[in-house]
Design a protein around this motif. Structure first.
Motif, short mmCIF file in Angstrom:
data_model
loop_
_atom_site.label_atom_id
_atom_site.label_comp_id
_atom_site.label_asym_id
_atom_site.label_seq_id
_atom_site.Cartn_x
_atom_site.Cartn_y
_atom_site.Cartn_z
N ARG A 213 10.15 12.60 35.84
CA ARG A 213 9.59 11.87 35.49
C ARG A 213 8.33 12.30 37.61
O ARG A 213 7.73 11.76 37.01
CB ARG A 213 9.78 9.81 35.70
N GLN A 214 9.04 13.16 37.66
CA GLN A 214 8.87 13.81 38.87
C GLN A 214 9.34 14.99 39.23
O GLN A 214 10.52 14.96 39.27
CB GLN A 214 8.21 12.28 40.48
N LEU A 215 8.79 15.75 39.96
CA LEU A 215 9.74 16.95 40.99
C LEU A 215 8.16 17.45 41.46
O LEU A 215 7.74 17.03 42.19
CB LEU A 215 9.69 18.24 39.75
N GLU A 216 9.20 17.91 42.58
CA GLU A 216 8.20 18.51 43.89
C GLU A 216 8.17 19.80 43.47
O GLU A 216 8.50 20.49 43.01
CB GLU A 216 9.03 19.13 44.60
N ILE A 217 6.82 20.54 43.99
CA ILE A 217 6.79 22.71 44.06
C ILE A 217 5.99 22.30 44.67
O ILE A 217 5.91 22.21 45.81
CB ILE A 217 5.78 22.39 42.16
N ALA A 218 6.86 24.12 45.12
CA ALA A 218 5.64 25.01 46.07
C ALA A 218 4.93 25.41 45.73
O ALA A 218 5.13 26.22 44.64
CB ALA A 218 7.40 25.05 46.87
N LEU A 219 3.01 25.54 46.42
CA LEU A 219 2.92 26.43 46.61
C LEU A 219 3.08 27.55 47.31
O LEU A 219 2.55 26.58 48.32
CB LEU A 219 1.45 26.42 45.62
N GLU A 220 1.85 28.54 47.50
CA GLU A 220 0.91 29.93 48.26
C GLU A 220 -0.18 29.55 48.60
O GLU A 220 -1.03 29.42 47.46
CB GLU A 220 2.13 30.57 48.51
N GLY A 221 -0.46 29.44 50.05
CA GLY A 221 -1.50 29.27 50.37
C GLY A 221 -2.96 27.88 49.32
O GLY A 221 -1.83 27.36 49.41
N LEU A 222 -3.82 28.64 49.92
CA LEU A 222 -5.26 27.57 49.09
C LEU A 222 -5.19 27.72 47.46
O LEU A 222 -4.95 28.67 46.41
CB LEU A 222 -6.35 27.94 49.60
N ALA A 223 -4.91 26.28 47.20
CA ALA A 223 -4.55 26.04 45.50
C ALA A 223 -5.92 24.52 45.36
O ALA A 223 -5.82 23.80 45.84
CB ALA A 223 -3.28 25.50 45.04
N SER A 224 -6.32 25.16 44.08
CA SER A 224 -6.91 23.73 43.47
C SER A 224 -6.63 23.45 42.18
O SER A 224 -5.46 23.81 42.16
CB SER A 224 -8.03 24.82 42.59
N VAL A 225 -7.17 22.28 41.47
CA VAL A 225 -6.02 21.61 40.25
C VAL A 225 -5.97 22.53 39.35
O VAL A 225 -4.94 23.16 38.93
CB VAL A 225 -6.94 20.71 40.40
N ALA A 226 -7.06 23.52 39.25
CA ALA A 226 -7.33 24.70 38.04
C ALA A 226 -5.17 24.93 38.15
O ALA A 226 -5.54 25.75 37.28
CB ALA A 226 -8.17 25.39 37.90
N TYR A 227 -5.55 26.10 39.28
CA TYR A 227 -4.87 27.58 39.87
C TYR A 227 -3.59 26.14 39.46
O TYR A 227 -2.73 27.22 38.86
CB TYR A 227 -4.57 27.53 41.90
N LEU A 228 -3.16 24.80 39.97
CA LEU A 228 -1.94 24.19 39.67
C LEU A 228 -1.58 24.41 38.48
O LEU A 228 -0.81 24.23 37.78
CB LEU A 228 -2.30 22.90 40.47
N LYS A 229 -2.92 22.87 37.26
CA LYS A 229 -2.31 23.79 36.08
C LYS A 229 -2.17 24.75 35.39
O LYS A 229 -1.31 24.97 34.12
CB LYS A 229 -3.34 23.26 35.40
N ARG A 230 -2.51 25.45 36.20
CA ARG A 230 -2.47 27.53 35.51
C ARG A 230 -1.23 27.54 35.63
O ARG A 230 0.13 28.29 34.79
CB ARG A 230 -2.94 28.07 35.65
N VAL A 231 -0.41 26.90 37.08
CA VAL A 231 1.13 27.14 37.64
C VAL A 231 1.54 26.60 36.67
O VAL A 231 3.11 27.13 36.30
CB VAL A 231 1.01 27.32 38.85
N LEU A 232 1.76 25.65 36.25
CA LEU A 232 2.79 24.88 36.24
C LEU A 232 2.78 25.24 33.85
O LEU A 232 3.92 25.00 33.40
CB LEU A 232 1.70 22.90 35.74
N GLU A 233 1.81 25.19 33.51
CA GLU A 233 1.58 26.00 31.97
C GLU A 233 2.13 27.34 31.71
O GLU A 233 3.04 27.53 30.86
CB GLU A 233 0.35 26.22 31.51
N GLU A 234 2.13 27.79 33.12
CA GLU A 234 2.83 29.09 32.99
C GLU A 234 4.61 29.28 33.07
O GLU A 234 5.08 29.18 32.72
CB GLU A 234 2.70 30.42 33.88
#
Length: 80
Positions: free
Chosen positions: A18-39
């Motif tokens: 139901r939930q988790l934490e994720i770490a991203l480097e640098g600036l990230a948009s919602v669109a970028y997050l979606k690509r990262v999650l689907e990969e």
């Protein structure tokens, strides 16, 4: 940056959580997050569409995320 992700409906079923934490480097948009999650979690592609809410407000793909944002993946809702 660290983000807290919340999953609802079929997105929760597909992820098995139901939930988790994720770490991203640098600036990230919602669109970028979606690509990262689907990969990282290709099973999310089984859900034809889902919306994002950031800190309890629906978010456009262009929204830039910030440290400690809470991001919800919300699948389409139907009912009657």
């Amino acid at each position: 940056m660290k983000l807290k992700l919340l999953f609802f409906g079929i997105t929760s079923d597909l992820m098995g959580v139901r939930q988790l934490e994720i770490a991203l480097e640098g600036l990230a948009s919602v669109a970028y997050l979606k690509r990262v999650l689907e990969e990282k979690y290709p099973q999310l592609k089984e859900c034809n569409s889902y919306a994002f809410a950031v800190n309890e407000a629906y978010a456009l793909d262009s929204l830039l995320l910030k440290e400690n944002d809470v991001v919800a993946l919300i699948p389409p809702v139907s009912g009657g």
